[in-house]
Design a protein around this motif. Structure first.
Motif, PDB file in Angstrom:
ATOM      1  N   VAL A  97       8.050  14.368   3.581  1.00 47.99           N
ATOM      2  CA  VAL A  97       6.976  13.680   2.862  1.00 47.99           C
ATOM      3  C   VAL A  97       7.534  12.537   2.020  1.00 47.99           C
ATOM      4  CG1 VAL A  97       5.188  13.958   1.102  1.00 47.99           C
ATOM      5  CG2 VAL A  97       5.499  15.723   2.847  1.00 47.99           C
ATOM      6  N   TRP A  98       8.641  12.792   1.300  1.00 48.11           N
ATOM      7  CA  TRP A  98       9.187  11.768   0.412  1.00 48.11           C
ATOM      8  C   TRP A  98       9.736  10.564   1.186  1.00 48.11           C
ATOM      9  CZ3 TRP A  98       8.644   9.608  -3.898  1.00 48.11           C
ATOM     10  CH2 TRP A  98       9.630   8.770  -4.426  1.00 48.11           C
ATOM     11  N   THR A  99      10.299  10.791   2.370  1.00 54.30           N
ATOM     12  CA  THR A  99      10.796   9.676   3.182  1.00 54.30           C
ATOM     13  C   THR A  99       9.685   8.665   3.450  1.00 54.30           C
ATOM     14  OG1 THR A  99      12.484  11.045   4.238  1.00 54.30           O
ATOM     15  CG2 THR A  99      11.834   9.038   5.388  1.00 54.30           C
ATOM     16  N   SER A 100       8.513   9.152   3.811  1.00 53.28           N
ATOM     17  CA  SER A 100       7.395   8.252   4.100  1.00 53.28           C
ATOM     18  C   SER A 100       6.762   7.701   2.824  1.00 53.28           C
ATOM     19  CB  SER A 100       6.334   8.981   4.930  1.00 53.28           C
ATOM     20  OG  SER A 100       6.820   9.298   6.209  1.00 53.28           O
ATOM     21  N   VAL A 101       6.603   8.563   1.807  1.00 50.76           N
ATOM     22  CA  VAL A 101       5.953   8.108   0.567  1.00 50.76           C
ATOM     23  C   VAL A 101       6.791   7.031  -0.117  1.00 50.76           C
ATOM     24  CG1 VAL A 101       5.271   8.819  -1.751  1.00 50.76           C
ATOM     25  CG2 VAL A 101       4.661  10.230   0.206  1.00 50.76           C
ATOM     26  N   SER A 102       8.105   7.202  -0.165  1.00 55.05           N
ATOM     27  CA  SER A 102       8.964   6.206  -0.815  1.00 55.05           C
ATOM     28  C   SER A 102       8.891   4.867  -0.086  1.00 55.05           C
ATOM     29  CB  SER A 102      10.407   6.709  -0.874  1.00 55.05           C
ATOM     30  OG  SER A 102      10.919   6.962   0.420  1.00 55.05           O
ATOM     31  N   ARG A 103       8.886   4.903   1.238  1.00 54.05           N
ATOM     32  CA  ARG A 103       8.741   3.663   2.004  1.00 54.05           C
ATOM     33  C   ARG A 103       7.387   3.011   1.726  1.00 54.05           C
ATOM     34  NH1 ARG A 103      10.742   6.052   7.694  1.00 54.05           N
ATOM     35  NH2 ARG A 103      12.992   5.769   7.463  1.00 54.05           N
ATOM     36  N   LEU A 105       5.325   3.319  -0.874  1.00 53.89           N
ATOM     37  CA  LEU A 105       5.191   2.791  -2.229  1.00 53.89           C
ATOM     38  C   LEU A 105       6.021   1.519  -2.423  1.00 53.89           C
ATOM     39  CD1 LEU A 105       5.230   6.068  -4.347  1.00 53.89           C
ATOM     40  CD2 LEU A 105       3.262   4.650  -3.749  1.00 53.89           C
ATOM     41  N   LEU A 106       7.256   1.527  -1.913  1.00 54.04           N
ATOM     42  CA  LEU A 106       8.101   0.339  -2.048  1.00 54.04           C
ATOM     43  C   LEU A 106       7.502  -0.846  -1.289  1.00 54.04           C
ATOM     44  CD1 LEU A 106      10.690  -0.844  -3.192  1.00 54.04           C
ATOM     45  CD2 LEU A 106      11.903  -0.026  -1.162  1.00 54.04           C
ATOM     46  N   GLY A 107       7.003  -0.593  -0.087  1.00 55.77           N
ATOM     47  CA  GLY A 107       6.355  -1.665   0.662  1.00 55.77           C
ATOM     48  C   GLY A 107       5.100  -2.165  -0.018  1.00 55.77           C
ATOM     49  N   PHE A 108       4.339  -1.249  -0.640  1.00 58.52           N
ATOM     50  CA  PHE A 108       3.117  -1.665  -1.339  1.00 58.52           C
ATOM     51  C   PHE A 108       3.446  -2.519  -2.557  1.00 58.52           C
ATOM     52  CE2 PHE A 108       0.009  -0.797  -4.723  1.00 58.52           C
ATOM     53  CZ  PHE A 108      -1.118  -1.343  -4.124  1.00 58.52           C
ATOM     54  N   VAL A 109       4.489  -2.149  -3.303  1.00 53.25           N
ATOM     55  CA  VAL A 109       4.892  -2.955  -4.463  1.00 53.25           C
ATOM     56  C   VAL A 109       5.304  -4.359  -4.021  1.00 53.25           C
ATOM     57  CG1 VAL A 109       6.619  -3.178  -6.288  1.00 53.25           C
ATOM     58  CG2 VAL A 109       5.529  -0.974  -5.878  1.00 53.25           C
ATOM     59  N   ALA A 110       6.050  -4.460  -2.919  1.00 56.41           N
ATOM     60  CA  ALA A 110       6.431  -5.775  -2.404  1.00 56.41           C
ATOM     61  C   ALA A 110       5.195  -6.555  -1.965  1.00 56.41           C
ATOM     62  CB  ALA A 110       7.401  -5.609  -1.237  1.00 56.41           C
ATOM     63  N   ALA A 111       4.239  -5.888  -1.318  1.00 57.90           N
ATOM     64  CA  ALA A 111       2.999  -6.560  -0.915  1.00 57.90           C
ATOM     65  C   ALA A 111       2.198  -7.017  -2.127  1.00 57.90           C
ATOM     66  CB  ALA A 111       2.160  -5.610  -0.051  1.00 57.90           C
ATOM     67  N   LEU A 112       2.224  -6.224  -3.197  1.00 63.70           N
ATOM     68  CA  LEU A 112       1.537  -6.601  -4.434  1.00 63.70           C
ATOM     69  C   LEU A 112       2.161  -7.853  -5.037  1.00 63.70           C
ATOM     70  CD1 LEU A 112      -0.509  -5.839  -6.655  1.00 63.70           C
ATOM     71  CD2 LEU A 112       1.268  -4.421  -7.677  1.00 63.70           C
ATOM     72  N   ALA A 113       3.491  -7.924  -5.032  1.00 65.73           N
ATOM     73  CA  ALA A 113       4.179  -9.088  -5.592  1.00 65.73           C
ATOM     74  C   ALA A 113       3.920 -10.350  -4.788  1.00 65.73           C
ATOM     75  CB  ALA A 113       5.687  -8.814  -5.657  1.00 65.73           C
ATOM     76  N   LEU A 114       3.691 -10.221  -3.489  1.00 63.19           N
ATOM     77  CA  LEU A 114       3.415 -11.395  -2.657  1.00 63.19           C
ATOM     78  C   LEU A 114       1.920 -11.715  -2.586  1.00 63.19           C
ATOM     79  CD1 LEU A 114       5.819 -10.712   0.367  1.00 63.19           C
ATOM     80  CD2 LEU A 114       6.117 -12.387  -1.461  1.00 63.19           C
ATOM     81  N   GLY A 115       1.089 -10.685  -2.511  1.00 55.85           N
ATOM     82  CA  GLY A 115      -0.344 -10.906  -2.323  1.00 55.85           C
ATOM     83  C   GLY A 115      -1.051 -11.440  -3.551  1.00 55.85           C
ATOM     84  N   THR A 116      -0.580 -11.078  -4.763  1.00 55.42           N
ATOM     85  CA  THR A 116      -1.253 -11.534  -5.981  1.00 55.42           C
ATOM     86  C   THR A 116      -1.140 -13.044  -6.181  1.00 55.42           C
ATOM     87  OG1 THR A 116      -0.935  -9.379  -7.034  1.00 55.42           O
ATOM     88  CG2 THR A 116      -1.375 -11.252  -8.474  1.00 55.42           C
ATOM     89  N   PRO A 117       0.053 -13.647  -6.191  1.00 56.82           N
ATOM     90  CA  PRO A 117       0.108 -15.105  -6.324  1.00 56.82           C
ATOM     91  C   PRO A 117      -0.540 -15.830  -5.146  1.00 56.82           C
ATOM     92  CG  PRO A 117       2.285 -14.219  -5.872  1.00 56.82           C
ATOM     93  CD  PRO A 117       1.405 -13.061  -6.158  1.00 56.82           C
ATOM     94  N   ALA A 161      12.142  -3.349   9.571  1.00 59.55           N
ATOM     95  CA  ALA A 161      10.979  -3.454  10.449  1.00 59.55           C
ATOM     96  C   ALA A 161       9.788  -2.709   9.859  1.00 59.55           C
ATOM     97  CB  ALA A 161      11.324  -2.915  11.832  1.00 59.55           C
ATOM     98  N   MET A 162      10.054  -1.547   9.248  1.00 55.80           N
ATOM     99  CA  MET A 162       8.981  -0.782   8.610  1.00 55.80           C
ATOM    100  C   MET A 162       8.330  -1.588   7.486  1.00 55.80           C
ATOM    101  SD  MET A 162       9.093   2.185  10.188  1.00 55.80           S
ATOM    102  CE  MET A 162      10.233   3.069  11.254  1.00 55.80           C
ATOM    103  N   TYR A 163       9.161  -2.178   6.630  1.00 55.93           N
ATOM    104  CA  TYR A 163       8.628  -2.940   5.501  1.00 55.93           C
ATOM    105  C   TYR A 163       7.904  -4.204   5.970  1.00 55.93           C
ATOM    106  CZ  TYR A 163      11.416   0.178   2.603  1.00 55.93           C
ATOM    107  OH  TYR A 163      11.929   1.289   2.000  1.00 55.93           O
ATOM    108  N   ALA A 164       8.392  -4.826   7.049  1.00 57.51           N
ATOM    109  CA  ALA A 164       7.719  -6.009   7.570  1.00 57.51           C
ATOM    110  C   ALA A 164       6.309  -5.678   8.042  1.00 57.51           C
ATOM    111  CB  ALA A 164       8.542  -6.617   8.720  1.00 57.51           C
ATOM    112  N   VAL A 165       6.161  -4.544   8.725  1.00 59.03           N
ATOM    113  CA  VAL A 165       4.837  -4.129   9.185  1.00 59.03           C
ATOM    114  C   VAL A 165       3.921  -3.836   8.002  1.00 59.03           C
ATOM    115  CG1 VAL A 165       3.586  -2.356  10.465  1.00 59.03           C
ATOM    116  CG2 VAL A 165       5.723  -3.257  11.378  1.00 59.03           C
ATOM    117  N   ILE A 166       4.463  -3.188   6.963  1.00 56.00           N
ATOM    118  CA  ILE A 166       3.659  -2.900   5.766  1.00 56.00           C
ATOM    119  C   ILE A 166       3.188  -4.194   5.119  1.00 56.00           C
ATOM    120  CG2 ILE A 166       3.740  -1.953   3.431  1.00 56.00           C
ATOM    121  CD1 ILE A 166       5.637   0.184   4.472  1.00 56.00           C
ATOM    122  N   LEU A 167       4.094  -5.155   4.953  1.00 57.15           N
ATOM    123  CA  LEU A 167       3.740  -6.422   4.308  1.00 57.15           C
ATOM    124  C   LEU A 167       2.672  -7.163   5.108  1.00 57.15           C
ATOM    125  CD1 LEU A 167       7.224  -7.746   3.140  1.00 57.15           C
ATOM    126  CD2 LEU A 167       5.418  -6.778   1.733  1.00 57.15           C
TER     127      LEU A 167
END
Length: 300
Positions: A97-103, A105-117, A161-167
């Protein structure tokens, strides 16, 4: 002459009338936040979802007992419980569970930093909106799974690749949510902010973003949903031992082994994580925003 002055005083109201008026306005502006009784919370918040879960389990058990299909297609709920217990006893459940949740959450934070501006830029600059607005809407409607083959070719079967798909799945939703929230901000707020000297970045921080917060939070909730779905699609398709065992890869392994209880367990765990994040993060945030705007009844 005296009667005229008396009429004027009575029409304009005395000091006591003004004090009463101010007290009435203060009472209207005040938001009473009352603590909900524990029994009411159980009745209205806990009991309905628990009842729904019990009803699903009962229907599931009845279908198994009635033998509507083969047991390898629809296993008994106890078989799924046994798979869950086995993962727990082996000590791998929380790691999966933590392997997927950590990915996620980290991808969502990066998307938040890019999507807001990006959302601010699209909402406030007409040329950028004309150029990127349709693109963001199109990307938001594009299934996230379509990015997995391209991400694997670009970056290999890696965490990148995982983070790119999330973003690519979450950034358009966050940006569009912010654009929608800004579009609903009354122009009077912006004029008042400019009058007080809140222009440029200060105006965005102190006027624009707070006023657009309800739409922005809706975009964040949708962005998290896209992040989680994108990650599960990536883990299902681009599975590799080097990436660690996440929920998506666990689900794919169970399918390969024709382990239907494991497949159903993976689906249940993915659903549980999505609901838990929403209840723990976004629902309290949404209620707080509604309360600060005097919508305490809607926030309960």
């Amino acid at each position: 002459m005296a009667s005229t002055e008396t009429g004027a005083r009575s029409a304009s109201g005395g000091p006591h009338d003004l004090a009463g008026l101010e007290a009435g306005l203060d009472a209207l502006d005040a938001v009473r936040v009352e603590r909900t009784p524990f029994g009411k919370v159980l009745l209205h918040k806990v009991l309905p979802p628990v009842t729904a879960v019990v009803l699903v389990l009962v229907v599931w058990k009845l279908l198994v007992v009635a033998e509507v299909t083969d047991d390898y297609k629809l296993p008994d709920p106890s078989a799924v419980w046994h798979s869950l217990r086995e993962l727990w006893l082996r000590g791998t459940l929380l790691d999966i569970v933590w392997t997927s949740v950590s990915r996620g959450l980290l991808g969502f934070v990066a998307a938040l930093a890019l999507g807001t501006p990006l959302g601010l830029l699209v909402a406030r600059v007409k040329f950028v909106r004309a150029a990127l607005g349709p693109v963001l809407s199109g990307l938001q409607s594009l299934p996230s799974v379509a990015w997995v083959p391209a991400a694997v070719i670009w970056l290999g079967i890696t965490d990148g690749a995982m983070y790119a798909v999330i973003l690519l799945g979450a950034v358009p939703s966050i940006a569009n949510g912010l654009v929608s929230g800004i579009d609903q901000v009354p122009p009077l707020y912006l004029r008042a902010g400019r009058t007080l000297g809140a222009t440029g970045l200060r105006g965005a921080r102190h006027v624009l973003l707070p006023a657009a917060l309800p739409g922005y939070i809706a975009g964040l909730k949708q962005g998290w949903a896209f992040s989680w779905r994108s990650l599960m699609a990536a883990e299902l398709i681009a599975s590799s031992p080097d990436l660690g065992l996440g929920l998506g890869q666990y689900l794919e392994n169970a399918r390969t082994d024709s382990d239907m209880p494991g497949v159903l367990l993976g689906i249940i765990l993915i659903l549980f994580v999505g609901i838990a994040i929403d209840l723990a993060v976004f629902s309290p945030l949404e209620r707080r925003v509604l309360r600060t705007r005097g919508l305490a009844a809607a926030a309960r």
